[in-house]
Design an enzyme around this catalytic site. Structure first.
Site, PDB file in Angstrom:
ATOM      1  N   ASP A  67       0.825  -1.201   0.000  1.00  0.00           N
ATOM      2  CA  ASP A  67       0.000   0.000   0.000  1.00  0.00           C
ATOM      3  C   ASP A  67       0.862   1.255   0.000  1.00  0.00           C
ATOM      4  O   ASP A  67       2.076   1.207   0.230  1.00  0.00           O
ATOM      5  CB  ASP A  67      -0.896   0.022   1.245  1.00  0.00           C
ATOM      6  CG  ASP A  67      -1.896  -1.122   1.278  1.00  0.00           C
ATOM      7  OD1 ASP A  67      -2.193  -1.673   0.201  1.00  0.00           O
ATOM      8  OD2 ASP A  67      -2.366  -1.458   2.380  1.00  0.00           O
ATOM      9  N   TYR A 143       6.166  -9.822   7.066  1.00  0.00           N
ATOM     10  CA  TYR A 143       6.175  -8.378   7.326  1.00  0.00           C
ATOM     11  C   TYR A 143       6.584  -8.111   8.769  1.00  0.00           C
ATOM     12  O   TYR A 143       6.363  -8.941   9.662  1.00  0.00           O
ATOM     13  CB  TYR A 143       4.785  -7.773   7.116  1.00  0.00           C
ATOM     14  CG  TYR A 143       4.367  -7.589   5.677  1.00  0.00           C
ATOM     15  CD1 TYR A 143       4.522  -6.362   5.044  1.00  0.00           C
ATOM     16  CD2 TYR A 143       3.793  -8.633   4.961  1.00  0.00           C
ATOM     17  CE1 TYR A 143       4.111  -6.179   3.726  1.00  0.00           C
ATOM     18  CE2 TYR A 143       3.383  -8.465   3.649  1.00  0.00           C
ATOM     19  CZ  TYR A 143       3.542  -7.225   3.033  1.00  0.00           C
ATOM     20  OH  TYR A 143       3.142  -7.057   1.746  1.00  0.00           O
TER      21      TYR A 143
END
Length: 296
Positions: A67, A143
């Site tokens: 994003d 992540y």
């Protein structure tokens, strides 16, 4: 019948060759990974640099879209080139085409990024094994997410990579709630579903640890992620860490398979794609076919 090991790319066949690029980037100055008309994106910047080198439009396939504002330390992409394009990269110099591509990419990226030179860095380039697909061959993505819960941990030098959270967080509560989401689940409650796409994912790791500096790092690993899934998981977990919700609330939301006013996305800037893992060369094609079938 014994499974045959896929052959390595062979020059001289006249077909297309698949190239793997390993890169990292600071997502702050970009409007996310994916190309968007009129906006600066990581994919757009990379493809412009490749087009400058190959003198034609180029489209890359990425391991995992990120994003706007999200960073990557271990992103992977692939692109296809002709044999003539590959062999022509050194431009007559006695140089490995992979080395030539890496050098020319750095120059082309710098030319395109200008004052943002260094925000995208390609660390490695080379021919990929037969059957490799940056997206579908991946086994998992990992992540990290940094959280400083209280002014004592608010380091101005790291503010671009850390969530400054005002309330104290209980790491024990965070982990108790996060553990209930592990496994193969439908994460519709924790993502923005794309039309026609599945929301079933295997969450392999979701854990929080406080470092010696007092900063909490969340680790989130899955076979793949839905849109906004990591930020939604972390954002919801913060409510548990603050004591606003009980640990089992995270699992209750999972089972509800709905989004409501408590569906909060954590800020994007502390989120980093750390690593993408792939199987052995012999299993790349099988993995890609299996993953593609599941997605469809």
């Amino acid at each position: 019948m014994k499974e045959q090991k896929p052959a390595a790319p062979v020059l001289g066949g006249g077909g297309f060759l698949r190239v793997r690029l390993d890169l990292s980037y600071d997502g702050g100055p970009f409007n996310g990974w994916a190309v968007q008309p009129g906006l600066r994106t990581v994919q757009g910047s990379l493809e412009e640099a490749l087009a400058l080198i190959l003198q034609r439009p180029v489209r890359v396939t990425v391991a995992g879209r990120t994003d706007a504002g999200v960073h990557a330390r271990g992103q992977v992409v692939h692109l296809d080139v002709s044999e003539a394009e590959w062999l022509g990269l050194p431009r007559g110099h006695e140089l490995d085409p992979a080395v030539a591509l890496l050098r020319r990419l750095r120059g082309a990226l710098s030319r395109g990024l200008g004052d943002l030179t260094g925000a995208v860095e390609v660390h490695d380039a080379g021919l990929a094994p037969e059957g490799f697909d940056a997206r579908f061959s991946a086994l998992w993505r990992r992540y990290s997410y940094r959280i400083a819960d209280g002014p004592a941990g608010w380091d101005p030098l790291l503010r671009g990579l850390t969530l400054w959270h005002k309330q104290h967080l209980d790491v024990g509560l965070l982990n108790e709630g996060a553990a209930q989401l592990l496994g193969l689940q439908d994460f519709r409650s924790y993502c923005k579903p794309r039309e026609g796409a599945t929301t079933i994912r295997e969450l392999q790791r979701f854990e929080f640890a406080r470092g010696s500096d007092g900063v909490i790092t969340a680790t989130v690993q899955a076979d793949a992620f839905c849109h906004n899934m990591v930020r939604s998981l972390v954002g919801s977990a913060l409510r548990v860490g603050e004591g606003l919700e009980a640990p089992q609330w995270l699992h209750e939301r999972l089972l509800a398979r709905t989004r409501d006013a408590k569906s909060v996305l954590a800020a994007p800037h502390p989120l980093v794609l750390e690593e993408v893992a792939y199987p052995s060369d012999a299993e790349l094609l099988t993995r890609a076919e299996l993953t593609r079938a599941r997605r469809e």
